[in-house]
Design a protein around this motif. Structure first.
Motif, short mmCIF file in Angstrom:
data_model
loop_
_atom_site.label_atom_id
_atom_site.label_comp_id
_atom_site.label_asym_id
_atom_site.label_seq_id
_atom_site.Cartn_x
_atom_site.Cartn_y
_atom_site.Cartn_z
N THR A 50 -6.43 8.06 -2.56
CA THR A 50 -6.66 6.91 -3.43
C THR A 50 -8.17 6.79 -3.67
N ASP B 74 0.85 -1.18 0.00
CA ASP B 74 0.00 0.00 0.00
C ASP B 74 0.89 1.23 0.00
N VAL B 75 0.86 1.97 -1.11
CA VAL B 75 1.78 3.10 -1.25
C VAL B 75 1.50 4.16 -0.19
N ALA C 16 9.25 5.98 -5.12
CA ALA C 16 7.87 6.42 -4.90
C ALA C 16 7.80 7.80 -4.25
N CYS D 173 6.28 11.10 -6.19
CA CYS D 173 5.16 11.90 -5.68
C CYS D 173 5.57 13.36 -5.52
N VAL E 253 8.11 0.54 -2.75
CA VAL E 253 8.05 1.22 -1.45
C VAL E 253 8.47 0.26 -0.34
N TRP F 3 5.60 2.25 -7.75
CA TRP F 3 5.51 2.30 -6.29
C TRP F 3 5.52 0.92 -5.66
N ASP G 66 3.95 -1.30 -11.41
CA ASP G 66 3.85 -0.01 -10.73
C ASP G 66 5.20 0.41 -10.13
N HIS H 30 3.64 4.59 2.89
CA HIS H 30 5.03 5.02 2.74
C HIS H 30 5.18 6.43 2.20
#
Lengths: 203, 207
Positions: free
Chosen positions: A29, A19-20, A189, A193, A179, A176, A174, A23
């Motif tokens: 989301t 789950d990004v 990641a 961002c 992470v 991410w 992905d 982190h």
């Protein structure tokens, strides 16, 4: 309101992904098919999972182009298969998948990959081939960031649209998914961002 | 000839598996998952629910699937589709995905449970062998083709829970084949899709 909006993978996929949000701060989301109705205007960036219903996403082209025209950043992961945006072209796989072909090469430094070792992109637990196995061919004028294999197929690129907005392309799983890793890939990641949430100007 | 329909969930890996030349001719119909509700399945014998089809789309289709099975037809449900939410009598145990079993010197623990099954004439145990995401408890009277240790099954055939036939697996070959990843998944599809074209339907008409 966060700066980056992450689209969840289609359900049934992605349960085995980290789950990004655990982190990286400053993200929202939403469920996959909620993209149709969500208001994108408050967000600086929209981040798409590789487990994307591209037929669905392809019905939202006008909405996504408005978001880009307004200075937004679109982050795409995966292989392009269906018509979605004019800047997207069908995935081109490597013609072989041996160790030589799966090497990742840095073509240009970029804030998203600052301090990330290409060896740690090429190899995961000593195994090559997780990062990219081909490319989504870039539009003319894109800046090529990473290439895969002897021909340096551009698996990562960033494109500033003349009409506004930016597209960040990664032709693989992905970004991410790294992470929380124990090596330099953990930097990707948060750096992605931070970059995506920045101004519309190239940083 | 058995008529086979496949669900397309719109991802790149479904596109590669379903539309590219290697397997395209196996599919008599391709149904976009979000259009399943409006699809007439009366000319279809076998419905293949592709791996990683969104369970939130399948769950409202439970009655449609039940009616299809009630007419003696075959539903194939691949991995990560949330089987228990839309199929009867499916008992699933989730486990952490053993991505790295081959690197860590572990035994994956898979074994053939029905060596005489027609599918096992087309596929070897190696063709079923990559990471799995969990296992099923096999209903009484159903037949497991491949077990994981003594825990349960990763592939079984159920002709007892409904008037039709259910082929249930936890495997996700379309995702990996469609990602140009893991040759075992391509070998699996090379054998499995021709096998589906040999499934005769209706299975037990009038039963």
């Amino acid at each position: 309101m966060a700066s980056c909006l992450f689209l969840k993978p289609i359900k049934g996929a992605g349960n085995d992904l980290p789950d990004v949000g655990d982190h990286v701060p400053d993200i929202d989301t939403i469920e996959h098919y909620a993209l149709e109705t969500v208001d994108l205007t408050p967000y600086r960036a929209l981040c798409l999972p590789a487990h994307l219903d591209q037929r669905f996403f392809g019905t939202l082209t006008a909405k996504i182009e408005r978001f880009l025209d307004g200075g937004g950043t679109l982050v795409f992961n995966g292989h392009v298969a269906w018509p979605m945006l004019p800047e997207f072209h069908t995935f081109q796989p490597l013609d072989r998948f041996n160790l030589d072909a799966l090497q990742i090469y840095r073509l240009k430094e970029h804030p998203v990959f600052e301090g990330v070792a290409t060896e740690e992109l090429t190899y995961r637990r000593g195994v090559a081939g997780f990062y990219a196995r081909g490319c989504n061919p870039p539009p003319e004028g894109a800046i090529l960031l990473h290439g895969v294999g002897p021909d340096r197929l551009p698996c990562d690129w960033v494109y500033e649209r003349p009409g506004g907005g930016r597209i960040f392309m990664h032709a693989g799983n992905d970004l991410w998914m790294y992470v929380g890793s124990q090596d330099t890939t953990a930097r990707i990641a948060p750096q992605l961002c931070a970059w995506a949430a920045g101004s519309g100007e190239f940083q | 000839m058995t008529r086979l329909a496949v669900l397309d969930a719109g991802t790149y890996y479904h596109h590669r598996t379903i539309y590219e030349d290697r397997y395209r001719d196996h599919f008599d119909r391709i149904i976009y998952t979000r259009e399943l509700a409006d699809a007439d399945l009366s000319d279809i014998d076998v419905l293949l629910v592709s791996c990683r089809t969104d369970p939130s789309i399948m769950k409202p289709r439970k009655d449609q699937i039940a009616a299809f099975l009630a007419s003696g037809k075959t539903v194939v449900a691949m991995g990560s589709t949330g089987h228990p939410e839309w199929l009867p009598g499916v008992y699933w145990t989730d486990t952490p995905t053993n991505f790295w079993w081959w690197l860590e010197g572990d035994e994956i623990g898979l074994k053939v449970a029905a060596p005489d099954h027609p599918l096992l004439r087309r596929l070897s145990l190696a063709d079923f062998t990559w990471h799995y995401h969990g296992y099923f408890k096999v209903p009484e009277g159903a037949v497991s083709l491949v077990d994981v240790g003594d825990f349960g099954s990763i592939f079984y055939e159920d002709t007892v829970s409904t008037p039709g036939r259910m082929l249930i697996t936890s495997l996700d070959p379309m995702y990996h084949h469609g990602s140009h990843f893991m040759p075992a998944t391509t070998r699996f599809l090379d054998g499995f899709l021709p096998f589906l074209k040999e499934v005769h339907a209706p299975l037990r008409q009038g039963a």
